[in-house]
Scaffold this active site. Structure first.
Site, mmCIF file in Angstrom:
data_model
loop_
_atom_site.group_PDB
_atom_site.id
_atom_site.type_symbol
_atom_site.label_atom_id
_atom_site.label_comp_id
_atom_site.label_asym_id
_atom_site.label_seq_id
_atom_site.Cartn_x
_atom_site.Cartn_y
_atom_site.Cartn_z
ATOM 1 C CG HIS A 116 71.653 19.610 -11.332
ATOM 2 N ND1 HIS A 116 70.615 19.300 -12.206
ATOM 3 C CD2 HIS A 116 71.211 19.251 -10.110
ATOM 4 C CE1 HIS A 116 69.614 18.791 -11.530
ATOM 5 N NE2 HIS A 116 69.950 18.739 -10.237
ATOM 6 C CG HIS A 143 68.726 21.369 -5.821
ATOM 7 N ND1 HIS A 143 67.477 21.607 -6.353
ATOM 8 C CD2 HIS A 143 69.231 20.327 -6.523
ATOM 9 C CE1 HIS A 143 67.236 20.743 -7.326
ATOM 10 N NE2 HIS A 143 68.293 19.949 -7.453
ATOM 11 C CG HIS A 154 65.336 18.054 -11.321
ATOM 12 N ND1 HIS A 154 65.622 19.381 -11.324
ATOM 13 C CD2 HIS A 154 66.158 17.491 -10.390
ATOM 14 C CE1 HIS A 154 66.572 19.627 -10.429
ATOM 15 N NE2 HIS A 154 66.915 18.493 -9.850
ATOM 16 C CD GLU A 211 66.498 12.701 -9.408
ATOM 17 O OE1 GLU A 211 65.620 13.569 -9.556
ATOM 18 O OE2 GLU A 211 67.307 12.717 -8.440
ATOM 19 C CG ASP A 226 71.038 16.664 -7.248
ATOM 20 O OD1 ASP A 226 70.441 17.730 -7.462
ATOM 21 O OD2 ASP A 226 70.463 15.555 -7.253
ATOM 22 C CG ASP A 227 70.438 18.048 -3.369
ATOM 23 O OD1 ASP A 227 69.971 19.198 -3.352
ATOM 24 O OD2 ASP A 227 70.000 17.134 -4.106
HETATM 25 N N1 ADE Z 1 65.645 18.769 -5.045
HETATM 26 C C1 ADE Z 1 66.847 18.617 -4.527
HETATM 27 N N2 ADE Z 1 67.471 17.547 -5.045
HETATM 28 C C2 ADE Z 1 66.626 16.996 -5.934
HETATM 29 C C3 ADE Z 1 66.670 15.876 -6.797
HETATM 30 N N3 ADE Z 1 67.747 15.104 -6.857
HETATM 31 N N4 ADE Z 1 65.603 15.620 -7.559
HETATM 32 C C4 ADE Z 1 64.521 16.411 -7.490
HETATM 33 N N5 ADE Z 1 64.415 17.473 -6.702
HETATM 34 C C5 ADE Z 1 65.456 17.775 -5.922
HETATM 35 ZN ZN ZN Z 2 68.666 18.300 -8.646
#
Ligand code: ADE
Ligand code: ZN
Length: 333
Positions: free
Chosen positions: A15, A17, A199, A202, A280-281
């Site tokens: 996971h 992006h 997703h 969350e 994630d990011d």
């Molecule tokens: N796009 C990038 N990170 C995200 C996240 N944590 N939740 C939803 N969309 C995203």
């Molecule tokens: Zn994500």
């Protein structure tokens, strides 16, 4: 790339992006390439400037705007895969968002041209360095763009199958629309043989996970951590053999939980739910796949063998063909 040392535990990431994986040094290089200014979203120390989830998504878009040619995507894919390899990660799945690149005048074909080139470069380099890596791509629609845009993404990706694109998913703002509204887009992708994740759980709470399981052909859930609030849902996740793509530092940075000690990852495992660890990011949350594993290991005191069960579950739930999966699992063993 530096080959990880013999003691580095092997990792896999499901996971992440792709624009969210852009290291600040690379973003600065790309901004210079295109004569763009970074001051609105990046501090001098390289950290990204954002406050809450809404503002994080805006900051994400500003970073994404700097990555605007196939060459940029090649550089980003290569850079991230080699960073992951240096931390012992030998399998990575990226989320690709055709709607992000469309804003910059890039087509889906342009995007695939760039990421494939970056994948090939990283793979060649990793083979030469004696730590072969593998990767796949999951094309995502953006929830806040709505169901019609999602159908267009699904049609585009299925019209021209690509061997590295093995999944379909959805990111974006979970507070808008419903999972059900995206069922037609997911059906197109699923019928064409793509495996699916979305997703949920969350910002949406446990009900959004229930909605996803009720209406979408998913075998994995992105995050899903808020399932911990509903015992019946935990049972359902177990029975339906769903894997959660858990991103602890993202959840903490975005304010879902105050610290790792209060994060539900361990509770989800105790409830018998299949969990994996991803970032994630990563630069947005001062993280990386290595840091995610390290922090959780420090928190729990688990052995490397215990931590490698996350890697095993990631490979078992990965969107890859069985032969590639078997090869990766053999390396882990
Ligand atoms: N796009 C990038 N990170 C995200 C996240 N944590 N939740 C939803 N969309 C995203
Ligand atoms: Zn994500």
């Amino acid at each position: 790339m530096m080959k990880p040392t013999g003691q580095t535990l092997l990792k896999a990431e499901l996971h992440v992006h792709i624009e969210g994986a852009a290291h600040p040094e690379l973003v600065a290089r790309l901004a210079a390439r295109h004569g763009k200014n970074l001051d609105a979203f990046m501090r001098k120390d390289g950290s990204y400037i954002w406050s809450d989830f809404t503002n994080f998504l805006e900051c994400y878009d500003q970073v994404a705007d700097v990555i605007c040619t196939p060459e940029d995507y090649a550089d980003l894919t290569e850079d991230y895969l080699l960073r992951n390899a240096a931390e012992g990660c030998f399998y990575t799945e990226f989320f690709l968002s055709p709607d992000h690149v469309a804003r910059l005048g890039m087509s889906y074909d342009n995007l695939m041209e760039g990421v494939s080139e970056g994948y090939q470069r990283a793979r060649t380099r990793s083979l030469a360095d004696g730590f072969p890596i593998e990767a796949r791509f999951i094309v995502t629609c953006l929830r806040h763009m709505g169901p019609e845009a999602a159908i267009k993404v699904a049609e585009r990706v299925t019209a021209k199958p690509h061997p590295l694109v093995t999944g379909f998913g959805m990111g974006g703002d979970e507070r808008l629309f419903s999972q059900q509204a995206f069922a037609p887009a997911f059906a197109i992708a699923h019928q064409a043989g793509l495996q699916c994740t979305t997703h949920a759980g969350e910002f949406g709470g446990p009900q959004s996970v229930i909605d996803a399981l009720d209406h979408l052909p998913v075998t994995r859930i992105g995050h899903g951590v808020r399932s911990v609030e509903d015992p019946d849902l935990l049972k359902r996740l177990r029975n339906e053999d769903i894997t959660l793509e858990v991103c602890p530092q993202s959840n903490i940075a975005l304010g879902l939980y105050p610290s790792l000690a209060e994060h539900p990852l361990e509770s989800l495992m105790q409830a018998g739910v299949k969990t994996t660890i991803s970032s994630d990011d990563p630069p947005f949350f001062a993280s990386s796949i290595g840091r995610e594993y390290d922090l959780f290991q420090s928190q729990t005191g688990w052995s490397s063998q215990e931590m490698e069960q996350f890697t095993r579950r990631s490979l078992e739930a990965a969107f890859i063909d069985d032969e590639t999966r078997a090869g990766l699992l053999r390396r882990l063993a």
